[in-house]
Design an enzyme around this catalytic site. Sequence first.
Site, mmCIF file in Angstrom:
data_model
loop_
_atom_site.group_PDB
_atom_site.id
_atom_site.type_symbol
_atom_site.label_atom_id
_atom_site.label_comp_id
_atom_site.label_asym_id
_atom_site.label_seq_id
_atom_site.Cartn_x
_atom_site.Cartn_y
_atom_site.Cartn_z
ATOM 1 N N SER A 158 0.846 -1.195 0.000
ATOM 2 C CA SER A 158 0.000 0.000 0.000
ATOM 3 C C SER A 158 0.884 1.248 0.000
ATOM 4 O O SER A 158 2.077 1.178 0.320
ATOM 5 C CB SER A 158 -0.866 -0.030 1.260
ATOM 6 O OG SER A 158 -1.583 1.168 1.379
ATOM 7 N N TYR A 171 -2.059 -0.537 10.309
ATOM 8 C CA TYR A 171 -2.147 -0.899 8.879
ATOM 9 C C TYR A 171 -0.885 -0.444 8.143
ATOM 10 O O TYR A 171 -0.348 -1.175 7.312
ATOM 11 C CB TYR A 171 -3.414 -0.270 8.299
ATOM 12 C CG TYR A 171 -3.724 -0.660 6.880
ATOM 13 C CD1 TYR A 171 -3.892 -2.003 6.512
ATOM 14 C CD2 TYR A 171 -3.871 0.310 5.881
ATOM 15 C CE1 TYR A 171 -4.196 -2.350 5.205
ATOM 16 C CE2 TYR A 171 -4.181 -0.040 4.574
ATOM 17 C CZ TYR A 171 -4.333 -1.365 4.239
ATOM 18 O OH TYR A 171 -4.633 -1.707 2.934
HETATM 19 P P1 NAD Z 1 -11.864 -6.312 0.669
HETATM 20 O O1 NAD Z 1 -12.219 -6.190 2.106
HETATM 21 O O2 NAD Z 1 -12.899 -5.979 -0.355
HETATM 22 O O3 NAD Z 1 -11.360 -7.780 0.367
HETATM 23 C C1 NAD Z 1 -10.635 -8.563 1.271
HETATM 24 C C2 NAD Z 1 -11.125 -10.003 1.139
HETATM 25 O O4 NAD Z 1 -10.359 -10.785 2.052
HETATM 26 C C3 NAD Z 1 -12.601 -10.175 1.536
HETATM 27 O O5 NAD Z 1 -13.291 -10.902 0.534
HETATM 28 C C4 NAD Z 1 -12.542 -10.967 2.846
HETATM 29 O O6 NAD Z 1 -13.612 -11.880 3.000
HETATM 30 C C5 NAD Z 1 -11.224 -11.698 2.695
HETATM 31 N N1 NAD Z 1 -10.647 -12.071 3.982
HETATM 32 C C6 NAD Z 1 -10.625 -11.345 5.133
HETATM 33 N N2 NAD Z 1 -10.011 -12.037 6.101
HETATM 34 C C7 NAD Z 1 -9.621 -13.219 5.553
HETATM 35 C C8 NAD Z 1 -8.945 -14.348 6.047
HETATM 36 N N3 NAD Z 1 -8.536 -14.417 7.328
HETATM 37 N N4 NAD Z 1 -8.723 -15.376 5.209
HETATM 38 C C9 NAD Z 1 -9.142 -15.327 3.929
HETATM 39 N N5 NAD Z 1 -9.794 -14.289 3.397
HETATM 40 C C10 NAD Z 1 -10.027 -13.244 4.201
HETATM 41 O O7 NAD Z 1 -10.528 -5.444 0.469
HETATM 42 P P2 NAD Z 1 -9.911 -4.801 -0.830
HETATM 43 O O8 NAD Z 1 -10.146 -3.344 -0.772
HETATM 44 O O9 NAD Z 1 -10.310 -5.548 -2.057
HETATM 45 O O10 NAD Z 1 -8.346 -5.019 -0.537
HETATM 46 C C11 NAD Z 1 -7.627 -6.126 -1.032
HETATM 47 C C12 NAD Z 1 -6.161 -5.953 -0.654
HETATM 48 O O11 NAD Z 1 -5.653 -4.719 -1.180
HETATM 49 C C13 NAD Z 1 -5.903 -5.878 0.846
HETATM 50 O O12 NAD Z 1 -4.658 -6.450 1.141
HETATM 51 C C14 NAD Z 1 -5.840 -4.391 1.108
HETATM 52 O O13 NAD Z 1 -5.142 -4.112 2.286
HETATM 53 C C15 NAD Z 1 -5.109 -3.945 -0.133
HETATM 54 N N6 NAD Z 1 -5.246 -2.531 -0.473
HETATM 55 C C16 NAD Z 1 -6.464 -1.975 -0.677
HETATM 56 C C17 NAD Z 1 -6.547 -0.639 -1.029
HETATM 57 C C18 NAD Z 1 -7.875 0.002 -1.272
HETATM 58 O O14 NAD Z 1 -7.912 1.215 -1.506
HETATM 59 N N7 NAD Z 1 -8.973 -0.752 -1.251
HETATM 60 C C19 NAD Z 1 -5.385 0.127 -1.158
HETATM 61 C C20 NAD Z 1 -4.158 -0.473 -0.937
HETATM 62 C C21 NAD Z 1 -4.100 -1.802 -0.604
#
Ligand code: NAD
Length: 277
Positions: A158, A171
Amino acid sequence: MINVSKVEDYFNVEGKVIAITGGAGVLCSEMAKSLGEAGGKIAIMDLSEKAMAMLSNELTEKGVEHITIETNVLQKNDLVRAKDEILKTFGKIDILINGAGGNKPEATTSKDKSFFELPEDAVQWVFNLNFLGTFLASQVFGEYFAEKGYGEIINISSMNAFRPLTNIPAYSAAKAAVSNFTQWLAVHMNHNYSKKIRVNAIAPGFLLTNQNRFLLTNEDGSLTQRGNQILNHTPMGRFGEPKDLISTVMWLISDSSEFVNGVVVPIDGGFAAYSGV
Ligand code: NAD
């Protein structure tokens, strides 16, 4: 070496088996659909059965070959079971995308909650999900790649791993650990197992998704002060969309990036490059 005279070879993921943790989430489900439509065979590992069922319908409609496996990335035996099931279904695994991750309000400082009050269990939760979940899945799938002699791992870091963002100390630190681990594992795999294993990460910028909606928008949908600050600090002047990540992921998992290893690629509209002045 790829044949540079055939540009279509560059991003070819046809027939590659792509295992994605957190695969039913906002960002990774977009990857699953795009990589599946490009000919990849997709294995979704996620905690949420409901989200996986919805994604599975969409993948079926698009004709994407796929399986879904209820998996907790914090349970190593769950990951081993998932890996075995993927191998039974598709016969091989080429790529692991460590997508499970996220933040939660309890681990976030605000005007109502100071740094001094952040509860230990919330901080631990964020570290476990982002770092330990990536670490454990890399152990299980990395061991298989080491035996096979090749494989690709993509982690999700991130912006806050480059420089911490205000309010989200757990985070930020957990994603910094993910970036650091990406470099460590890339070197470790090459030194000890195979020169054909690569470990890279993407660092998405600011995408408006479930995990950060409470920080970036008010209940009426208008931008918070933080949301405005981010846009003012993003030279390209917009939030990212999940689709913005796809071409970089395709580049990293395909042969076109065959000499790229141990990097964290920002996909951020220039946010990380801008000093603010
Ligand atoms: P999201 O919450 O939509 O998706 C995360 C998924 O992980 C969900 O489907 C959830 O059910 C699953 N999950 C949670 N705990 C779990 C576990 N213990 N085992 C298996 N699955 C599990 O999040 P997102 O926004 O799609 O983010 C995806 C990745 O990208 C994450 O690592 C997040 O930190 C990273 N990220 C997101 C952003 C953003 O702006 N959304 C920015 C930078 C990084």
